[in-house]
Design an enzyme around this catalytic site. Structure first.
Site, mmCIF file in Angstrom:
data_model
loop_
_atom_site.group_PDB
_atom_site.id
_atom_site.type_symbol
_atom_site.label_atom_id
_atom_site.label_comp_id
_atom_site.label_asym_id
_atom_site.label_seq_id
_atom_site.Cartn_x
_atom_site.Cartn_y
_atom_site.Cartn_z
ATOM 1 N N CYS B 131 0.838 -1.200 0.000
ATOM 2 C CA CYS B 131 0.000 0.000 0.000
ATOM 3 C C CYS B 131 0.877 1.255 0.000
ATOM 4 C CB CYS B 131 -0.917 0.041 1.216
ATOM 5 S SG CYS B 131 -1.939 1.525 1.209
ATOM 6 N N GLY B 244 -5.012 -3.806 -12.674
ATOM 7 C CA GLY B 244 -4.482 -2.535 -13.174
ATOM 8 C C GLY B 244 -5.258 -2.052 -14.381
#
Lengths: 265, 305
Positions: B131, B244
């Protein structure tokens, strides 16, 4: 909770209301009949330049005809492109979304506090109330803007038969000052004689002042908030506000309508 | 003939290769109001940490060209409330449940994962060692081979079902990090997490995110993600979950050809929450037209020069 539709709709009318305000009516929207005052729709433009949807509050609906109207002010790329849409152009609508207004009791005096481009959901609310038998003279519609040009759709608001109070910061229309100052004068002059309920929608400062008025004078009611919101359905957590009781609420699905005093503005 | 859409990740069979991405579907409740979650191959929850987190102040999202930045900051209910309030709902859903786990120290990953090990509704965990939006931990683990291996190995000891390591693109060699995660005992990889980015308002000179930077997602990052999926595919034999910028059936097919066994849809859910369902249906049409009997036959079949 209403299950929103995610479908194409088509522009059937675009009206230039002047001063960058536009009224857009979209047809073929199957959930038009379920859009209540305070609901919003999330609009996707048919171009790749504007990536995220844009939340737009519903200004009116024509139930049988599956039409919804939104009124916008051109402020950025998204609203600019929407104002350029031509009759027949396609957009994708996700909605209705959010928690709508709670309608007041029919005998209640209602103060509407509209600021600039925040007036459409209150126009819809007032229209709906009158249609449902609320005596229009009990509705005090305060509508503020910088100058006369920012107060649009006057004939339409007045036609409802309500008490219309335009307020401008330069005094070019109605009383001079901020809309919330006019509202405070109204509340203090009627104190003890009426117990009104207040509904507000407008810029951040106006909402904050309205919320303070509500708490100061013990006037309950609801405010419709605005926030940039990527998803509109509660999954991205991008549009949170702080609650007075602690913690967060999502403007898109826990709101956009909140009780006065509920949110730290 | 209807093409076979089933795929298997680390021994867990998915009805189809489309999942929701972590942080893009909460705990599933909102999407369940729109369609049965059984239409998903799997649901991946928001990152769960030991304690509840409110995340960063707003603005914490910003629109960009063909994408968006976010710095939500791992807002979540924490493991206690997750188990008490969210697991009962997830247990009723007829889909594979993958819980994303985040932490700021290895002990935190271990404690959260151990608690999840006792929850049979949790089919797998996805370790968020990537993250970009927390100051401590997060990406730091996934940017370093030794820490990646250590954190996966520590969780491996307490979690008996499959572990997916979610890899960061913000590294020199994602294949090296994948190797380290495999060494630590990961069963699969999800590739990629968001790319670090920022955006500045030229009137106020302020970053558009209070965190000053965030993670870039959406179609803008798809080419980067595809190349990274392929780099990991060529290095490792473990299954890959591609992520993505996936928004259409052809995006999903590209990911499978580059080596992904399954895919996650993230940002596209914000534009159209029905995206994964539409992709599954449209992929079937594509497979029929190409006379391919099973979606899994596409994996890694890119015909490279």
């Amino acid at each position: 909770m209403i299950k929103p539709a995610c479908e194409d709709a088509y522009l059937i009318q675009s009206k230039d209301l002047r001063n960058s305000y536009y009224s857009l009516t979209f047809g073929s929207f199957s959930k038009a009949g379920q859009c209540r005052p305070g609901h919003f729709v999330h609009v996707q433009l048919p171009c790749s330049d504007v990536f995220l949807r844009r939340p737009m509050s519903v200004a009116s609906v024509s139930r049988g005809k599956k039409e919804i109207e939104i009124i916008l002010k051109v402020l950025g790329r998204g609203t600019r492109m929407m104002s350029d849409l031509k009759k027949g152009d396609r957009i994708n609508i996700l909605g209705p979304l959010g928690v709508p207004f709670r309608l007041p009791r029919r005998s209640q005096t209602v103060i509407m506090v509209a600021g600039g481009v925040g007036f459409p959901p209150l126009l819809y609310l007032a229209t709906e109330m009158v249609a449902k038998g609320h005596d229009p003279v009990l509705i005090e519609f305060f509508y503020g803007g910088r100058s006369a040009g920012d107060i649009v759709e006057k004939p339409r608001i007045k036609k409802l038969g309500l008490k219309f109070h335009p307020v401008t910061e330069d005094g070019s229309l109605g009383s001079l000052g901020l809309v919330t100052q006019a509202v405070e004068e109204y509340i203090t002059s009627r104190k003890g004689t009426v117990k009104p309920v207040m509904y507000g929608c407008g810029p951040e400062g106006m909402l904050k002042a309205t919320d303070e008025l509500g708490r100061k004078y013990g006037v309950g009611g609801q405010l419709s908030l605005e926030a940039p919101m990527p998803c509109g359905i509660g999954i991205c957590l991008g549009c949170v506000v702080n609650l007075r009781q602690g913690g967060h609420a999502r403007v898109c699905c826990d709101g956009p309508v909140f009780d006065i005093g509920e949110v730290i503005l | 003939m209807t093409p076979d859409m089933k795929v298997t990740i680390a021994g867990v069979e998915l009805a189809n290769p489309l999942m929701t991405a972590s942080g893009c579907c909460g705990y599933g409740e909102e999407l369940a109001n729109l369609y049965p979650l059984s239409k998903l191959g799997a649901l991946v929850t928001k990152s769960i940490t030991l304690k509840p987190r409110l995340g960063h102040p707003v603005p914490r999202t910003a629109e960009t060209a063909s994408g968006m930045l976010n710095a939500i900051g791992l807002a979540n209910v924490g493991i206690d409330d997750f188990i008490r309030e969210k697991i009962p709902f997830l247990a009723k859903q007829k889909t594979v449940v993958i819980v994303n786990v985040a932490g700021s120290a290895i002990d935190e990953y271990v404690e959260v994962s151990a608690r999840l090990n006792d929850q049979p509704a949790v089919d797998m965990i996805e370790l968020n060692i990537s993250c970009p939006n927390v100051n401590e931990g997060g990406m730091e683990f996934g940017a370093n081979s030794r820490l990646t291996e250590q954190s996966v190995a520590a969780v491996r000891k307490v979690f008996s079902r499959p572990i997916i390591a979610k890899l960061s693109p913000n590294v020199t060699s994602i294949a090296d990090i994948a190797d380290a995660a495999a060494q630590g005992g990961a069963d699969a990889f999800s590739v990629i997490n968001s790319l670090v980015g920022t955006s500045v308002d030229v009137d106020s000179w302020r970053p558009r995110l209070t965190n000053n930077k965030g993670g870039l997602t959406g179609p803008a990052i798809k080419p980067v993600a595809l190349a990274m999926v392929n780099a990991v595919y060529e290095r490792s034999r473990l299954p890959i979950v591609g992520i993505g910028g996936i928004a259409t059936w052809s995006d999903a097919v590209e990911f499978m050809l580059c080596g992904a066994t399954a895919m996650q849809v993230g940002t596209a859910l914000f534009i159209d929450p029905f995206t994964p369902v539409k992709i599954v249906n449209e992929m079937k049409t594509y497979l029929k037209k190409k006379k391919i009997s099973a979606a899994r036959d596409l994996v890694g079949k890119v015909r490279k020069y």
